[in-house]
Scaffold this motif. Sequence first.
Motif, mmCIF file in Angstrom:
data_model
loop_
_atom_site.group_PDB
_atom_site.id
_atom_site.type_symbol
_atom_site.label_atom_id
_atom_site.label_comp_id
_atom_site.label_asym_id
_atom_site.label_seq_id
_atom_site.Cartn_x
_atom_site.Cartn_y
_atom_site.Cartn_z
ATOM 1 N N VAL A 140 0.775 -1.247 0.069
ATOM 2 C CA VAL A 140 -0.028 0.103 -0.025
ATOM 3 C C VAL A 140 0.930 1.177 0.115
ATOM 4 O O VAL A 140 0.342 2.284 -0.055
ATOM 5 N N LEU A 141 2.126 1.159 0.094
ATOM 6 C CA LEU A 141 3.157 2.290 0.118
ATOM 7 C C LEU A 141 4.008 2.191 -1.091
ATOM 8 O O LEU A 141 4.677 3.143 -1.117
ATOM 9 N N ASN A 142 3.618 1.507 -2.228
ATOM 10 C CA ASN A 142 4.267 1.448 -3.280
ATOM 11 C C ASN A 142 3.868 2.845 -3.931
ATOM 12 O O ASN A 142 2.640 3.324 -4.562
ATOM 13 N N PRO A 143 4.763 3.777 -4.331
ATOM 14 C CA PRO A 143 4.293 5.091 -4.820
ATOM 15 C C PRO A 143 4.009 4.884 -6.331
ATOM 16 O O PRO A 143 3.635 5.836 -6.916
ATOM 17 N N ALA A 144 4.242 3.716 -7.037
ATOM 18 C CA ALA A 144 3.906 3.738 -8.500
ATOM 19 C C ALA A 144 2.206 3.579 -8.650
ATOM 20 O O ALA A 144 2.016 3.879 -9.598
ATOM 21 N N ILE A 145 1.769 3.081 -7.478
ATOM 22 C CA ILE A 145 0.354 3.028 -7.507
ATOM 23 C C ILE A 145 -0.546 4.230 -7.116
ATOM 24 O O ILE A 145 -0.146 4.843 -5.901
ATOM 25 N N PRO A 146 -1.132 5.109 -8.125
ATOM 26 C CA PRO A 146 -1.608 6.544 -7.667
ATOM 27 C C PRO A 146 -2.358 6.737 -6.395
ATOM 28 O O PRO A 146 -2.314 7.311 -5.412
ATOM 29 N N SER A 147 -3.094 5.514 -6.142
ATOM 30 C CA SER A 147 -3.998 5.415 -4.874
ATOM 31 C C SER A 147 -3.126 5.479 -3.572
ATOM 32 O O SER A 147 -3.879 5.641 -2.675
ATOM 33 N N ASN A 148 -1.957 4.991 -3.617
ATOM 34 C CA ASN A 148 -1.099 4.844 -2.465
ATOM 35 C C ASN A 148 -0.742 6.032 -2.026
ATOM 36 O O ASN A 148 0.094 6.268 -0.853
#
Lengths: 460, 460
Positions: B353-361
Amino acid sequence: MNILPSIPFSSLEWTPLPLLATATEAESSSLIIAAVLLSLVVIYFASKLGGEICVRINLPPVLGELVGGVIIGVSVLHLLVFPEGGASASDSMLIQFLLATSELTPEAASSVFATSSEVISVLSELGVVILLLEIGIESDLKELIRVGPQAAIVAVVGVVAPFATGTAGLIYFFNVAAIPAIFAGAALTATSIGITAKVLAEIGRLSSKEGQIIIGAAVLDDILGIVVLAVVASLVKTGKIEIFNVVYLIISAGAFLIGAIVIGRFLSPYFVKLVNEMKTRGQLLLAGLIFAFILSYIAQVIQLEAILGSFTAGLVLAETEKRSELADQVIPVADIFVPIFFVCVGAKTDLSVLNPAIPSNREGLIIAAFLIVVAIVGKVITGFTVFGQPDINRLAIGVGMIPRGEVGLVFAGVGSASGALSPSTDAAIIMMVILTTFLAPPLLRVVFKEPKVTLEEQSN
Amino acid sequence: MNILPSIPFSSLEWTPLPLLATATEAESSSLIIAAVLLSLVVIYFASKLGGEICVRINLPPVLGELVGGVIIGVSVLHLLVFPEGGASASDSMLIQFLLATSELTPEAASSVFATSSEVISVLSELGVVILLLEIGIESDLKELIRVGPQAAIVAVVGVVAPFATGTAGLIYFFNVAAIPAIFAGAALTATSIGITAKVLAEIGRLSSKEGQIIIGAAVLDDILGIVVLAVVASLVKTGKIEIFNVVYLIISAGAFLIGAIVIGRFLSPYFVKLVNEMKTRGQLLLAGLIFAFILSYIAQVIQLEAILGSFTAGLVLAETEKRSELADQVIPVADIFVPIFFVCVGAKTDLSVLNPAIPSNREGLIIAAFLIVVAIVGKVITGFTVFGQPDINRLAIGVGMIPRGEVGLVFAGVGSASGALSPSTDAAIIMMVILTTFLAPPLLRVVFKEPKVTLEEQSN
């Protein structure tokens, strides 16, 4: 806290709806913890009260833990009952207490009862695993070799005689099926190291020649008993007796035991070196437990029992220079886990099957009487097999081998958990353990005339 | 064994049919033990590997246990995953390993997975209960009174400032709902006694005036943190914030803490006398655990948390003459239970959930950055509140209060178990704990110029 009143109330209203399922889960999970904590309080209280009473009337504490378990269990108070014994949440006084004192609802009661009972059962099984680890650490392969042939013959005769007589007698006189008969016979084999050593110390005879032979034989006896347990438990799993199976299991038990010891002794210098390199807290205890749990897992996977793995791990670890340090650290762990096992064995025992007022119980009582006679006679004769020692007190050696304990109870527990033992045979085994343990201390005082200075007198 | 071939085979054929149900139960019960043993091996291995690596790069071992948990858990290896995290038996690499190596069948896999996960969760919760018992025993009410007003003001400011700033900031800047915001704010409050004391010992400053104030404040801080946790956790249970509720909970937490300590100190001479009278093994440890578990149960029943009970029990027991003996015996027990807690907290944390590649994170990451700034600034300012000590290193005191640990992780664990924290806030709290713990040791070396002889140098 001081910021709370300044926040407008509308933003503080928290809608629990989307979290309802997880909130209920958390609710029931905290109630499971409450049930487990309360069960542990009851178990520890029963074990200590029973143990302390037994110590004061010169009986081994383990007997008190067992009787304490019987009293809080299905036979008397129903505080600690188990679903596999046919009990439901409404039979458990502990769950009734939770319903009265906590926010537990009647709807949630059965799932909390089922889960907390399962947790206590697993803790109790971890208790045997840790008990056998401790027995392994306290055993001494070298001592065994030193007390030599006398101890070996006492051990072998003391295993074969009650096992053969008990099994054959149950099959031919009582028409018991082969598997339960073998299980009950096997439960007659192993003398309790702990109980025997404690009784000998109490009467000041631990270091006598008779005492040394008894301890040596009891150690060997314990190993034989565990091999027998592994073999018998595996027979229960495979469902029938085939000579190939028996041979395979004896070989695999022997190979596991010898293999683990040989490989373990080869690896143990690296184990010691690794532990010495480690700098975090509990490094020795956790490294030891990792080793013991891996061996337990392997033992279980090759159709043996987890306890054989932890016992072997204990034997291997006892050969390293870390032995006494590890033993010191295992003691508190054993102190909190082992009573759970003994109390649960007692709690699961339904003594009502031994009530002579009910006609159908009488066979169980006759079986119990038979087992007790075989248990005593089968060990007393072992003293007379000692050779080359003209002045030895042969009767004392045989009497010293009488008390059964941990391993006998392990048989009762494993046997009843696996469904191999009928409730009356199971209860008869428990009766046998209780009675042999009760009888040994006074009998030992009689056969050892002129008692030396006892430990109790020394400490007073 | 030798009697077996002489028995006719017909009587040896054992029909398992009537025992089929119980045999399957026993089968699955022995597989549950196997799964629990294997889980413990994996947990202990991860905790020791992580701890040892951290010790070698001068970081506290507890950080390594947490990271070890993250690696074996849902974020990376999937060896230890939990049903409440949405995992099924097929997601668990450990169950896959059991399927490959043991007689576990795919049909039995989900029940073995569910039950063994539940057992590990309960063991992990017993781990926090025992950790807080140990922290209680290591705390010292008298020392707290001695370091006095300076420590108290550091503690109070260090609790109020990050709590108020964190909660208000999350509500007003990030539109987080009140309950999760309060939970996250509360998680910022408590300095880790263990981590702080260890770091101070490593740089040889434990007995300096700054060190004494830090330790005193951290002890008080811990008590405040637990009261805050109890209050916040109860708020989650009741679902909304009512001033009456808050007042009731603060009063009941205070009354429980003070009442248990006053009554406990009154009863403790009888406790010591009773334990001295007892003659069986483990009498002190089990009597202490009975006391701790009863207080834990009461705390839970009056809507507080079990850990508050065991912490209070520890404080009371620390006041008796049995303190050091009990502490020695609790250490091995804590050594085997506490790592289960830290590793499970790590294993349950989904770092994806902290992966910055995913915008919602990205919001979660911004929340983490905000929490870290508040956590550091909120503690650093506390040093400047110390009065009447002109020559004191105020910056060092503030920096010494930075590391969060056990209690912060307890918040994360309780918060995510209760469903109060969203996965991103939960992960942000873990990130905050990891980062404050990472940053404190190098920062402390900078602010304490000219380090004295360190513990490590002394021992080399």
